[in-house]
Write an enzyme that holds these catalytic residues in place. Structure first.
Site, PDB file in Angstrom:
ATOM      1  N   PRO A   1      51.911  35.605  26.877  1.00  0.00           N
ATOM      2  CG  PRO A   1      54.151  35.517  26.759  1.00  0.00           C
ATOM      3  CD  PRO A   1      53.383  36.409  26.444  1.00  0.00           C
TER       4      PRO A   1
ATOM      5  CG  MET B   1      55.578  30.195  32.587  1.00  0.00           C
ATOM      6  SD  MET B   1      56.238  29.799  31.108  1.00  0.00           S
ATOM      7  CE  MET B   1      56.176  27.999  32.400  1.00  0.00           C
TER       8      MET B   1
ATOM      9  CB  CYS C   1      59.154  34.308  33.704  1.00  0.00           C
ATOM     10  SG  CYS C   1      58.907  33.332  34.727  1.00  0.00           S
TER      11      CYS C   1
ATOM     12  CE  LYS D   1      54.838  39.815  27.847  1.00  0.00           C
ATOM     13  NZ  LYS D   1      55.276  40.340  29.519  1.00  0.00           N
TER      14      LYS D   1
ATOM     15  CG  HIS E   1      54.553  43.246  33.100  1.00  0.00           C
ATOM     16  ND1 HIS E   1      54.404  41.850  33.220  1.00  0.00           N
ATOM     17  CD2 HIS E   1      54.307  44.337  34.046  1.00  0.00           C
ATOM     18  CE1 HIS E   1      53.652  42.445  34.049  1.00  0.00           C
ATOM     19  NE2 HIS E   1      53.622  43.051  34.543  1.00  0.00           N
TER      20      HIS E   1
ATOM     21  CG  ASN F   1      52.004  42.194  29.650  1.00  0.00           C
ATOM     22  OD1 ASN F   1      53.087  41.745  30.104  1.00  0.00           O
ATOM     23  ND2 ASN F   1      51.080  42.688  29.257  1.00  0.00           N
ATOM     24  N   GLY F   2      50.948  44.435  30.710  1.00  0.00           N
ATOM     25  CA  GLY F   2      50.789  44.186  31.517  1.00  0.00           C
ATOM     26  C   GLY F   2      49.850  45.273  32.482  1.00  0.00           C
ATOM     27  N   GLY F   3      48.707  44.750  33.874  1.00  0.00           N
ATOM     28  CA  GLY F   3      47.422  44.753  33.862  1.00  0.00           C
ATOM     29  C   GLY F   3      46.811  45.666  33.196  1.00  0.00           C
TER      30      GLY F   3
ATOM     31  NE  ARG G   1      47.255  39.349  36.042  1.00  0.00           N
ATOM     32  CZ  ARG G   1      47.244  39.926  37.117  1.00  0.00           C
ATOM     33  NH1 ARG G   1      47.250  39.870  38.534  1.00  0.00           N
ATOM     34  NH2 ARG G   1      48.237  41.276  37.037  1.00  0.00           N
TER      35      ARG G   1
END
Length: 339
Positions: free
Chosen positions: A22, A24, A105, A144, A176, A216-218, A239
């Site tokens: 997810p 934003m 977040c 998350k 994350h 998650n993350g990178g 991303r």
């Protein structure tokens, strides 16, 4: 805190899961429809939607989605168990396959509302929120989170949160693998500056072998995501999936252990042209959809021209899906093969 006993593992989490995070302002309904054309197996997530907005806002605009997006999860933001329960009930009524609670977040917006990553500091409240939603909806409820915030020690912080949400009945925990610094770093900096600690997530999974733990993350590629599945149950791209969406065409084969075959990009463009035509008929604009497609042909001959057309022509008032076909004509697959 109410304790929920899950009688059977939900089908969404019975096997390795690849998902798209997810994000934003990025993973809106148009982005998700586009991503679904590239992969049938990925679990898709909405942008975070605040529980108050779900309850009091324009629900069709906030929650509406195309049936093609399934499986798709609704990510909620909030810290009031009663409001989250009502928002989860509404989301289930809209047909979502999962409710996910945002505990990661770090933006100023969520800090002012005391939710998102702030909730890492109140793990029992997170558990109460999960228990309340689980008591109301039949679809999976997941969380998350980060590995910690600010000066928290990630070892006890993540363990305490994980133990609490799983005792409350959470079906999965997506982590994350960075801390969030609520003071001193912007949301963008929080995606890059705190160091990644994949090993911390691996240790959590080793301690909780019967629980679904996703990472998650990178993560830069589908191959790297699949590599994480040797240690955890799920991998989530953010991303990389958004900026270079063409990599998603390899997801389904990778999860099946097969070599990816040629992807029919012409059919994808035809599908997206039809989708944008319907969106325009309903009062939308071509750019609402095509902004998510700019990076599709990253690295291929003609990709620069594709980006130029989608960044200029597609944003002009009154244009239609013919712009997509014109941009696609710039991609030279023969040159790519010859190279």
């Amino acid at each position: 805190m109410q304790t929920i006993v899950t009688k059977e593992k939900n089908s969404l989490y019975q096997e390795r899961v690849f998902s798209i995070a997810p994000m934003m302002d990025w993973t809106d309904r148009h982005c998700r429809f586009f991503h679904r054309q590239l992969t049938q197996r990925a679990l898709l997530y909405t942008e975070m939607v605040v529980a108050d907005a779900v309850i009091h806002g324009q629900r069709d605009r906030l929650l509406g989605f195309d049936a093609a997006e399934h499986p798709v999860a609704l990510q909620l933001g909030g810290s009031d168990p009663h409001k989250l329960t009502e928002a989860a009930r509404i989301g289930e009524g809209f047909g979502y396959d999962e409710i996910n609670l945002n505990v990661g977040c770090p933006s100023d917006r969520v800090q002012s509302g005391t939710f998102g990553a702030c909730l890492m500091k109140t793990p029992m409240l997170v558990a109460d929120c999960v228990a309340a939603m689980k008591a109301t909806v039949k679809i999976p409820v997941t969380v998350k989170c980060r590995i910690g915030v600010d000066d928290q020690d990630p070892e006890p912080a993540l363990d305490i949160l994980a133990d609490g949400v799983f005792a409350a009945g959470a079906d999965a925990l997506w982590v994350h693998a960075r801390k969030a610094w609520l003071q001193g770093l912007s949301p963008k900096e929080n995606r890059d500056i705190p160091p990644l600690d994949y090993q911390r997530v691996y240790r959590l999974k080793a301690r909780l072998p019967e629980r679904f733990i996703g990472i998650n993350g990178g993560i830069p590629s589908v191959a790297d995501a699949v590599g994480h599945l040797d240690q955890v149950d799920g991998a989530m791209l953010g991303r990389a999936a958004y900026h270079t969406p063409g990599i998603l065409a390899a997801v389904d084969a990778a999860l099946s252990g097969r070599q990816p075959g040629p992807f029919d990009f012409a059919a994808l463009i035809d599908t997206m042209a039809g989708y944008t035509a319907r969106h325009i008929e309903q009062g939308g604009r071509l750019g609402h959809v095509t902004r998510h497609m700019v990076g599709l042909f990253h690295g291929l001959p003609g990709a620069r021209r594709w980006r130029q057309i989608l960044s200029t022509d597609a944003t002009r008032p009154g244009v239609g899906p013919e712009v997509l076909h014109a941009a696609f004509a710039a991609i030279d697959f023969n040159a790519e093969v010859a190279a």
